[in-house]
Write a protein that holds these residues in place. Structure first.
Motif, PDB file in Angstrom:
ATOM      1  N   SER A 101      -0.554 -20.015 -31.428  1.00 51.77           N
ATOM      2  CA  SER A 101      -0.010 -19.272 -30.948  1.00 51.77           C
ATOM      3  C   SER A 101       0.433 -19.009 -29.825  1.00 51.77           C
ATOM      4  N   ALA A 102       0.580 -19.477 -29.085  1.00 54.22           N
ATOM      5  CA  ALA A 102       2.227 -19.863 -27.917  1.00 54.22           C
ATOM      6  C   ALA A 102       3.015 -20.797 -28.442  1.00 54.22           C
ATOM      7  N   VAL A 103       2.796 -21.320 -29.163  1.00 54.46           N
ATOM      8  CA  VAL A 103       4.662 -21.726 -30.322  1.00 54.46           C
ATOM      9  C   VAL A 103       4.884 -21.109 -30.960  1.00 54.46           C
ATOM     10  N   LEU A 104       4.125 -20.079 -31.628  1.00 55.34           N
ATOM     11  CA  LEU A 104       4.846 -18.888 -32.101  1.00 55.34           C
ATOM     12  C   LEU A 104       5.651 -18.398 -31.027  1.00 55.34           C
ATOM     13  N   GLU A 105       5.011 -17.695 -30.290  1.00 55.55           N
ATOM     14  CA  GLU A 105       5.007 -16.676 -29.280  1.00 55.55           C
ATOM     15  C   GLU A 105       6.523 -16.962 -28.565  1.00 55.55           C
ATOM     16  N   SER A 106       6.496 -18.003 -28.012  1.00 59.21           N
ATOM     17  CA  SER A 106       8.116 -19.156 -26.975  1.00 59.21           C
ATOM     18  C   SER A 106       9.041 -18.527 -28.493  1.00 59.21           C
ATOM     19  N   LEU A 107       8.914 -19.241 -29.938  1.00 59.58           N
ATOM     20  CA  LEU A 107       9.687 -19.122 -30.954  1.00 59.58           C
ATOM     21  C   LEU A 107      10.044 -17.544 -30.529  1.00 59.58           C
ATOM     22  N   ARG A 108       9.362 -16.628 -31.229  1.00 60.21           N
ATOM     23  CA  ARG A 108       9.721 -15.216 -31.143  1.00 60.21           C
ATOM     24  C   ARG A 108       9.933 -14.837 -30.149  1.00 60.21           C
ATOM     25  N   GLU A 109      10.237 -15.707 -29.018  1.00 55.91           N
ATOM     26  CA  GLU A 109      10.621 -14.664 -27.201  1.00 55.91           C
ATOM     27  C   GLU A 109      12.436 -15.760 -27.714  1.00 55.91           C
ATOM     28  N   PHE A 110      12.437 -16.596 -27.848  1.00 61.14           N
ATOM     29  CA  PHE A 110      14.041 -17.685 -28.221  1.00 61.14           C
ATOM     30  C   PHE A 110      14.685 -17.002 -29.139  1.00 61.14           C
ATOM     31  N   ALA A 111      14.578 -16.313 -30.007  1.00 55.68           N
ATOM     32  CA  ALA A 111      15.349 -15.077 -31.125  1.00 55.68           C
ATOM     33  C   ALA A 111      15.434 -14.043 -30.926  1.00 55.68           C
ATOM     34  N   PHE A 112      14.272 -12.857 -30.564  1.00 59.63           N
ATOM     35  CA  PHE A 112      14.615 -12.323 -30.311  1.00 59.63           C
ATOM     36  C   PHE A 112      15.352 -11.788 -28.961  1.00 59.63           C
ATOM     37  N   GLU A 113      15.847 -12.718 -27.696  1.00 58.57           N
ATOM     38  CA  GLU A 113      16.603 -13.253 -26.560  1.00 58.57           C
ATOM     39  C   GLU A 113      18.036 -12.954 -26.903  1.00 58.57           C
ATOM     40  N   PHE A 114      18.751 -13.477 -28.275  1.00 56.74           N
ATOM     41  CA  PHE A 114      20.201 -13.186 -28.627  1.00 56.74           C
ATOM     42  C   PHE A 114      19.435 -11.824 -29.453  1.00 56.74           C
ATOM     43  N   HIS A 115      18.726 -11.024 -29.665  1.00 56.50           N
ATOM     44  CA  HIS A 115      19.948 -10.221 -29.834  1.00 56.50           C
ATOM     45  C   HIS A 115      19.031  -8.588 -28.715  1.00 56.50           C
ATOM     46  N   ARG A 116      18.709  -8.974 -27.848  1.00 50.09           N
ATOM     47  CA  ARG A 116      18.151  -8.891 -26.721  1.00 50.09           C
ATOM     48  C   ARG A 116      20.019  -9.083 -25.936  1.00 50.09           C
TER      49      ARG A 116
END
Length: 97
Positions: A73-88
């Motif tokens: 779950s921590a890995v998936l959260e980090s990956l999610r944060e990585f992806a969404f930061e580009f959009h932010r």
């Protein structure tokens, strides 16, 4: 929305279905940032793919990081944060929320 944790909506569509037109219409709104196709999410999905070798061992990012002590779950959260930061960042560059 009034919820401060709300970050937006992701719209996914099939090729040749009008997604470019929809993106341009949405991006024209003063409060909506809608970047062109980034392939970030498909890249993240490929990153999560794994293979099973002949001995039945799962070889992939999630299993490899679990051996290093990282919770899935921590890995998936980090990956999610990585992806969404580009959009932010795209929204900030456009002066939009």
């Amino acid at each position: 929305m009034s919820d401060s944790s709300y970050e937006g909506t992701i719209i996914i569509g099939a090729p040749r279905s009008g997604t470019t037109l929809l993106r341009r219409i949405l991006n024209g709104h003063p409060d909506v940032a809608c970047p062109a196709e980034t392939n970030v999410f498909s890249g993240c999905a490929r990153l999560l793919q794994s293979e099973t070798i002949a001995e039945g061992l799962d070889v992939g990012i999630l299993s490899g990081l679990s051996f290093a002590g990282f919770d899935e779950s921590a890995v998936l959260e980090s990956l999610r944060e990585f992806a969404f930061e580009f959009h932010r960042q795209y929204a900030r560059n456009q002066g939009k929320r």
